[in-house]
Design a protein around this motif. Sequence first.
Motif, mmCIF file in Angstrom:
data_model
loop_
_atom_site.group_PDB
_atom_site.id
_atom_site.type_symbol
_atom_site.label_atom_id
_atom_site.label_comp_id
_atom_site.label_asym_id
_atom_site.label_seq_id
_atom_site.Cartn_x
_atom_site.Cartn_y
_atom_site.Cartn_z
ATOM 1 N N LYS A 117 -69.574 7.464 -40.035
ATOM 2 C CA LYS A 117 -69.812 6.042 -40.209
ATOM 3 C C LYS A 117 -69.028 5.548 -41.415
ATOM 4 O O LYS A 117 -68.929 6.241 -42.423
ATOM 5 N N HIS B 234 -72.561 10.514 -40.224
ATOM 6 C CA HIS B 234 -73.543 9.529 -39.737
ATOM 7 C C HIS B 234 -74.900 10.229 -39.600
ATOM 8 O O HIS B 234 -75.364 10.545 -38.508
ATOM 9 N N ILE C 27 -67.870 3.060 -36.462
ATOM 10 C CA ILE C 27 -68.331 4.429 -36.198
ATOM 11 C C ILE C 27 -67.246 5.168 -35.421
ATOM 12 O O ILE C 27 -66.495 4.580 -34.636
#
Length: 785
Positions: A696, A705, A778
């Motif tokens: 991320k 993430h 992302i």
Amino acid sequence: MRIKSIQLSWFRGAADPVALDPDSKSMVVYGNNGAGKSSFVDAVEYVLHNGRIGHLSHEYSGKHQEKAIPNTHKPRDRKTELRITFTNDAELTVQIKPDGSPKSSGAEVVAMPTWEYHRTVLRQDEVAAFIHDTKGDKYSTLLPLLGLHQMEVAAENLRQLSKMIAQQSKFEDTKVALGRIKNSRAATFGADNDDQIASKIATLHARYCANEATTKDPLSRCKELEAELETRIDRSLADQRRNFALQDVAEINLKHCIDAVRSVSMKFADSVDPLIAEKLEVLQTTVTFLDKLGEAKEVNCPACGRAIPLENLQAHLKSERERLHKIINVYNTRKAEVGTLCDTCKSLQSNLSKPAIKAWRDEITKGPLADRIAFLDSFNVDVLRTSCNDADLKTLEANLLPVINLARKAWEDAPPDVRQLSTDRQTVEVGKAVIEGKGQAAAVARAEALRDFVSSLEKGVREEIRLRSQKVIEDISVDIQSMWSILHPGEPIENVRLYFPNDVDKAIDIGLNFHGHEQESPRLTLSEGYRNSLGLCIFLAMAKREAKMDRPLFLDDVVISLDRNHRGMIRELLEKEFAKRQVVILTHDREWYTELRQQLHGNSWTFKTLLPYETPTVGIRWSHKTTTFDDARAQLNDRPDSAGTDARKIMDVELALIAERLRIRLPYLRAEKNDKRIAHDFLDRFVADGKKCFRKKVGQEYVAHSDATGALDKADRLLVSWANRGTHTLDLVRQEAVKVIDACEKALESFICSSCRRGVWLADAESAEWVQCQCGEIQWRYGKG
């Protein structure tokens, strides 16, 4: 002309206003059975069919379907209404009156109803309808596509005109009458030609009409002679008038008529075909009723009794008529002879009722022939016309011939002058009929020539229709074959095409090659699933012909009988052939909906799910989510174990598709086990790989993430500990099921970017080592797993 929204109010399953909002984009709608998704398709069909919905056309729905279209629980103060808004913000509003009749208003009240239903909507029960249709129905369906509707109307008008010429001119009846005149001519004039007959008429005219102006027109002479002879007969004494009337009876050749019927009946009886008379009678008239057979797919042939497909009946009747040609000729001859016999009997009844021979008749009633006169008075000629057998002929001979013979004997005793006057009267009557018959024969020839000319025009128009439509049929066939190849790549079913059968007009059928063997119809070899697949190809090929109109397509649960392999190819077909068209897909297949949501591009497609239907007063409801977890939530109160099982099934499908797109590496399993992995298999790998692969963006840097991997790990643990237990032991309480569903939904949401709302697999980055969402927030670095 794309659709922006379809809003329903108390229409079918809808309660308070609810709208399908594709916003001029293509759309996939998921809803389980009974959720109300087909109500939106019903609205489209209602407009295109001018206030009718096909699957509601039955005896219980009412004259205007007023018992089926409004919501069953509509309050008295609410209206049943639908509104369709288009890309240009033009709107069509249809209000359904209490009696079911529609009232339309808006800018598109004229435009939208002109859309062709069969190229706009395809329902589950209609997928294979074109394949199962008769050849004639296929032709009617394709006719608007051919652009030759006006020519077909012209051909049909010519066919009807040809029939009307025959009916109005009645030349067949006239030909029968001319046959009788021919027989009378031979009996009266022998072999005399027309000039000799005219000469005899002129001689009689000179004898009886000396005071009349001389005329060279034979017909006028006959008319003057008739009038003069009738005048002389009327002036004669009662005995003479009786003699004239007796002559009319005496000259009735009933014996000849009976012998003619008996002779032809003997020929007719030589046929070994039982009930031939009834069969031929029906066979002769069946063609008249071919257009009134409704939607029957096959009928029993009236001649041979076999079940014959409706579109083949015309050709079959023709072959039956040829087979029975000789018998038909004998039958027609017998029918004509029976008709002559009946007319002769009526003439006898009429002549014996004349006042001039009442005294003679009264004398007979006192003698041995009294019962014959009584028979004649009660005899029903119309019964004889419908049923005449040898017993009837013997009865006529026994009862009527003695009366005629007695009249003939009395006539032979008449004075010579009376006999001559009567003979001359008969000569004039026959001569007049012969002369007038020439004009009737010419009229018959003209009527037949006109009928044949009109029939030749119809044939020419139909040949032109076939020539012009051949190119269109070939183009559609190319599209059908191309689409079939996409759905069935590498399969030994080839050369799928439309073609014109050689034996029938106004007919189109489907041919193909099945493992190298040519087939005249897919119904011979294709399974139900393959027929439905072919039906879909045909519908889309026809719809493609209107690409320039940019009208939407509605596909309502059309993949129900397609297996997973072929169902998955539909997406490729739509993207290749209909990328620039608006397509609205409605399905209750959760797995297919999930596949489409993962595979179709979000820029041109939108996805919505319907909540399960509860009550008519609640109506159709949309879920605020695009996933299908609301199906699971609908079972929380009654069956929490089923709710947990549904959540696990959803994860099985969703994670398999995501794993494929993110190139997740899984241990190889033998045979079909690779396709039967469960959610835990995928989640375990996602969590393990995600620590390195799932990143991320924070500021300008990408970090692990951890929120996403944490959500995936939690979902995995709850599925293993609670959902699997609920599946196998049914031991899952509501609170546990709620947590399973929420965790699963959050786990799938972690693959979607919170900013651009696109999946992490949407776009390739600058290298082949990772994919990312549209905005790049992302990433999945599959090269690091």
